[in-house]
Design an enzyme around this catalytic site. Structure first.
Site, PDB file in Angstrom:
ATOM      1  N   SER A 189       9.616 -45.727  47.934  1.00 47.44           N
ATOM      2  CA  SER A 189       8.942 -44.438  47.809  1.00 47.44           C
ATOM      3  C   SER A 189       7.425 -44.532  47.785  1.00 47.44           C
ATOM      4  O   SER A 189       6.754 -43.570  48.147  1.00 47.44           O
ATOM      5  CB  SER A 189       9.438 -43.694  46.572  1.00 47.44           C
ATOM      6  OG  SER A 189       9.149 -44.410  45.408  1.00 47.44           O
TER       7      SER A 189
ATOM      8  N   HIS B 119       3.309 -44.344  42.589  1.00 45.67           N
ATOM      9  CA  HIS B 119       3.154 -43.143  43.391  1.00 45.67           C
ATOM     10  C   HIS B 119       1.683 -42.844  43.653  1.00 45.67           C
ATOM     11  O   HIS B 119       1.305 -42.448  44.754  1.00 45.67           O
ATOM     12  CB  HIS B 119       3.805 -41.964  42.684  1.00 45.67           C
ATOM     13  CG  HIS B 119       5.286 -42.110  42.525  1.00 45.67           C
ATOM     14  ND1 HIS B 119       6.035 -41.280  41.732  1.00 45.67           N
ATOM     15  CD2 HIS B 119       6.156 -42.991  43.055  1.00 45.67           C
ATOM     16  CE1 HIS B 119       7.302 -41.638  41.791  1.00 45.67           C
ATOM     17  NE2 HIS B 119       7.398 -42.679  42.584  1.00 45.67           N
TER      18      HIS B 119
END
Length: 323
Positions: free
Chosen positions: A145, A197
């Site tokens: 991710s 992230h």
């Protein structure tokens, strides 16, 4: 009964058509991540400490393979499915723009830059003289991710849409979309990798600003790679994208110039075209043979993580106790 048969056939046909439309590199990444997860499941492998993105081991033990092994391992089926369902549409769009060879090169650059940014931030946080936070050096991150975050920032830089819907709940200006997702996922999943992230977003912005252009090749060199005899069988496959559909920059995704002192309007134009992205993860993982102090995190999985490990770990000639 007949209706059920028709429905099942229709779903199967649609799934096959959807998968056939995914270009080869994106499909290859999906297949690789899925295969690795299945193999780990069959053989009971869960020693993520050996493959995760662990800043302390990268700095002290120079384990430079970790940025690349960490992105193909996933902690749970939900973690894997969430990331792959996000990768397929976003990666397919970028691969058609960039071409398969250039797109694969961009994935390598994103994996490298994401890890570098994360390690630098973790190191500065751990050793700053004002308020040290050494726990970030021991976070063990796995999953794709972080790269997906970078890819979404790049993809949305090409999209003129001014607002984005956050999972249908509410809409935000496009320039705030990545940050809205970052906050939302951190609130919903406190053990999600905030640093991973954030590194993905920063890396994506760096690419769209052209900061990585020095690491890209010219179009003629990508064409030369595509023309290698060993790649001929792959190039002939329908899913292989030769050259891509273009973009304004010859060797990268269309990028923005860095705004100068007298280019306020250019800066605003850049910010108005930035949007989009998705999540990733990390997990605590310890083995009977080797344990590390700290915590791991995983996004897209509801798997609970064990309590902090009390056993010390030997690293760089010293013993680091649990934080």
């Amino acid at each position: 009964m007949r209706g059920n048969v028709v429905t099942e056939a229709s779903l199967s046909t649609r799934a096959n058509q959807w998968w056939a439309a995914v270009p080869c590199v994106t499909a290859g990444v999906v297949f690789l991540c899925t295969a690795i997860y299945v193999i780990c499941l069959l053989f009971g492998y869960d020693s993520f400490i050996q493959v995760c993105l662990l800043p302390k081991y990268i700095v002290d033990r120079v384990q430079v393979y970790r940025p690349y092994t960490s992105i193909v391992f996933h902690a749970s089926i939900l973690h894997l499915v969430f990331n792959m369902l996000a990768l397929a549409p976003i990666g397919s769009g970028l691969e058609r723009i960039l071409g398969s060879v250039r797109y694969l090169h961009v994935l390598f650059i994103m994996a490298t830059s994401n890890a570098l940014i994360e390690v630098v931030i973790a190191y500065l946080a751990a050793y700053n003289p004002v308020h040290p936070y050494p726990g970030l050096m021991y976070e063990c991150g796995i999953g794709f991710s972080g790269v997906i975050f970078s890819m979404i920032v790049m993809e949305t830089s090409l999209n003129p849409v001014q607002t984005r819907s956050v999972f249908g709940f509410f809409s935000v200006p496009a320039k705030w979309y990545p940050w809205a997702l970052l906050v939302l996922f951190q609130l919903l999943m406190p053990r999600a990798s905030l640093l991973g992230h954030l590194a993905g977003i920063l890396s994506g912005f760096a690419y769209t600003y052209g900061l990585f252009n020095c690491g890209m090749l010219s179009s003629s060199k990508y064409a030369a790679v595509e023309g290698l005899p060993c790649l001929a069988p792959l190039v002939r496959r329908p899913g292989f994208i030769v050259g891509g559909s273009g973009g304004t920059a010859p060797s990268s995704l269309p990028s923005f110039p860095m705004p100068g002192s007298n280019s306020v309007s250019s800066f605003r134009a850049v910010m108005n075209r930035i949007q989009g992205w998705l999540p990733q993860a990390r997990q605590d993982s310890t083995t009977a043979d080797e344990r590390f102090p700290g915590r791991g995190q995983v996004l897209g999985s509801s798997v609970s993580t064990p309590a902090q490990v009390r056993s010390p770990v030997l690293s760089g000639g010293g013993i680091f106790n649990n934080q």
